[in-house]
Design an enzyme around this catalytic site. Structure first.
Site, short mmCIF file in Angstrom:
data_model
loop_
_atom_site.label_atom_id
_atom_site.label_comp_id
_atom_site.label_asym_id
_atom_site.label_seq_id
_atom_site.Cartn_x
_atom_site.Cartn_y
_atom_site.Cartn_z
N GLY A 1 0.80 -1.22 0.00
CA GLY A 1 0.00 0.00 0.00
C GLY A 1 0.83 1.26 0.00
N ASP B 1 7.79 -12.43 -9.58
CA ASP B 1 7.05 -12.68 -10.82
C ASP B 1 7.84 -12.24 -12.06
OD1 ASP B 1 5.01 -13.67 -9.32
OD2 ASP B 1 3.66 -11.98 -9.60
N MET C 1 3.26 -18.96 -7.99
CA MET C 1 2.93 -17.54 -8.04
C MET C 1 3.06 -17.02 -9.47
SD MET C 1 4.52 -16.18 -4.46
CE MET C 1 3.44 -14.76 -4.40
N GLU D 1 -0.91 -18.62 -10.54
CA GLU D 1 -2.07 -18.18 -9.77
C GLU D 1 -3.02 -17.27 -10.55
OE1 GLU D 1 -1.16 -15.50 -6.52
OE2 GLU D 1 0.73 -14.93 -7.48
#
Length: 440
Positions: A155, A210, A253, A309
């Site tokens: 965030g 990733d 992932m 995912e």
């Protein structure tokens, strides 16, 4: 198409200070393994792409080469640095922190280095996270552990408050370690700094398992991530091969990019089906995935399915969608859906099935970096320090075609790096698995 102007990196001012690195540079001879600071690393690496641009060689787009400079912008004796780690856990966080502190301390003589706790929250007073003073002794062994010494969170926070904090502590260099969302936050911080006319360098170090940050060859942590994922595939294959009609299902992932699924499957070469976000697939019908698995079991008696995912999210459209603290849509669980649908399919056909489901996601994120990533983290940290000391800002360090370079943050976050369904990586996956080109 990117243009030459997209590669310009912001500088805080002229370099007038003699660098402590100058003695090392003085004995360095020109070779194919280093790029002079006056040169560029060309963006295009194939002749046809360069020719298509229709410009002279001097006008071809290229990156600012990374590395130490003979003259720097900051006086190390008057410099204070800050380090923050953001986003999800990733192998190599601690390696980068350690290398930054050691390089700043021993190579440049910076005396005060601050670590901000739990991501961008660490700058904001109301969160109550104390600032850490980072010393060589404190960080000397942290690379042996996974996670991050500084803690992390997701965030964004108010860039105005963040810059207020930097001003209060007299920090002139900020190293931001994180992925796409973190770099967007770093850009906002840099813009707030510029609006105040302050001289504070902001440099990013690309973290994402990733491997989805654009215009760099690879982000740190990715090598370790897919190496760990191969162990899950090994286990899934052992389980499937040891049972009649055995199916090993592994979820790895990869929200938007299927690099971990692809590389792990190639490294182990035991996967029969690889499913990634970039390539859609159907479950039902004679050409669907379920029929393909059934055919595989009839022919070979076992099958291994690897799914990222973020794959097959269109199959989960009825799931409620919320967002996480970073604003990312929470994904439906494709792994659990596949397990359910595969079991239902074989129950309906009356075929006995032995399915084992493995999800190693948290294990992959939290382990220490492997040797390759450890080296990569250290080198990224070194060039990040060289960049900030030289006065570059609003940029991320990375490697392009094997060369270390400076990438402007606006360019790095312009789009997401994904597996090209028409590229050679996906072709290798299709060759290795033998799966159909599509499940349509």
């Amino acid at each position: 198409m990117v243009e030459a102007c997209d590669f310009l990196v912001k500088a805080l001012g002229p370099r007038r200070v003699d660098s402590p690195m100058a003695p090392l540079l003085a004995v360095r001879k020109q070779s194919i393994h280093n790029v002079d600071e006056t040169d560029r690393v060309l963006f295009d690496d194939i002749a046809s792409a360069a020719i298509t641009r229709g410009v002279t060689a001097s006008e071809l787009p290229g990156f600012e080469p990374a590395g130490p400079r003979k003259k720097i912008d900051f006086d190390p004796s008057k410099t204070r640095a800050g380090i923050v780690t953001c986003g999800g856990l990733c192998p190599g966080f601690n390696d980068v922190i350690r290398a930054l502190v050691l390089e700043l301390s021993f190579r440049y003589g910076v005396k005060r280095i601050f670590g901000f706790r739990n991501g961008y929250q660490g700058f904001i007073a109301r969160h109550g996270h104390p600032v850490m003073e980072l010393t060589p002794d404190l960080v000397s062994h942290i690379h042996e552990d996974g996670g991050t010494l500084l803690g992390t969170s997701r965030g964004q926070q108010d860039s105005v408050e963040i810059v207020d904090c930097l001003e209060q502590l007299g920090i002139s260099q900020l190293f931001v370690i994180g992925g796409d969302g973190t770099l967007r936050g770093a850009l906002s911080i840099s813009q707030e700094i510029a609006s105040r006319g302050l001289k504070i360098a902001v440099v990013g170090i690309p973290k994402t398992i990733d491997n989805d940050i654009m215009y760099i060859d690879q982000s740190f942590g990715f090598q370790t991530a897919f190496s760990m994922a191969t162990e899950a595939i090994r286990a899934a294959h052992a389980e499937a091969d040891s049972s009649p009609n055995g199916v090993g299902l592994v979820k790895v992932m990869g929200r938007h990019s299927g690099f971990i699924a692809c590389y792990a499957s190639l490294a182990k070469s035991d996967a029969n089906f690889v499913l990634i976000p970039e390539v859609s697939f159907r479950l039902d019908g004679p050409q669907g995935l379920l029929a393909a698995i059934e055919d595989r079991l009839k022919r070979r008696g076992h099958a291994v399915v690897v799914v990222a995912e973020g794959a097959g999210q269109s199959l989960l459209e009825q799931c409620p969608r919320t967002t996480d603290a970073s604003g990312n849509a929470r994904l439906g669980d494709i792994g659990l859906l596949l397990r359910q649908r595969i079991c239902e399919h074989f129950a309906a056909t009356g075929i006995d099935l032995n399915l084992k489901y493995i999800d190693p996601s948290d294990l992959i994120r939290s382990v220490p970096a492997n040797p390759f990533d450890s080296v990569y983290c250290l080198r990224l940290a070194h060039i990040a320090v060289h960049a900030t000391m030289s006065g570059w800002t609003e940029m991320v360090v990375g490697r392009w075609h094997g060369r270390f370079v400076h990438v402007p943050i606006p360019l790095a976050i312009q789009e997401r790096n994904t597996v090209d369904p028409n590229g050679d990586l996906w072709m290798s996956v299709l060759e290795s698995t033998g799966q159909p080109v599509s499940f349509a």
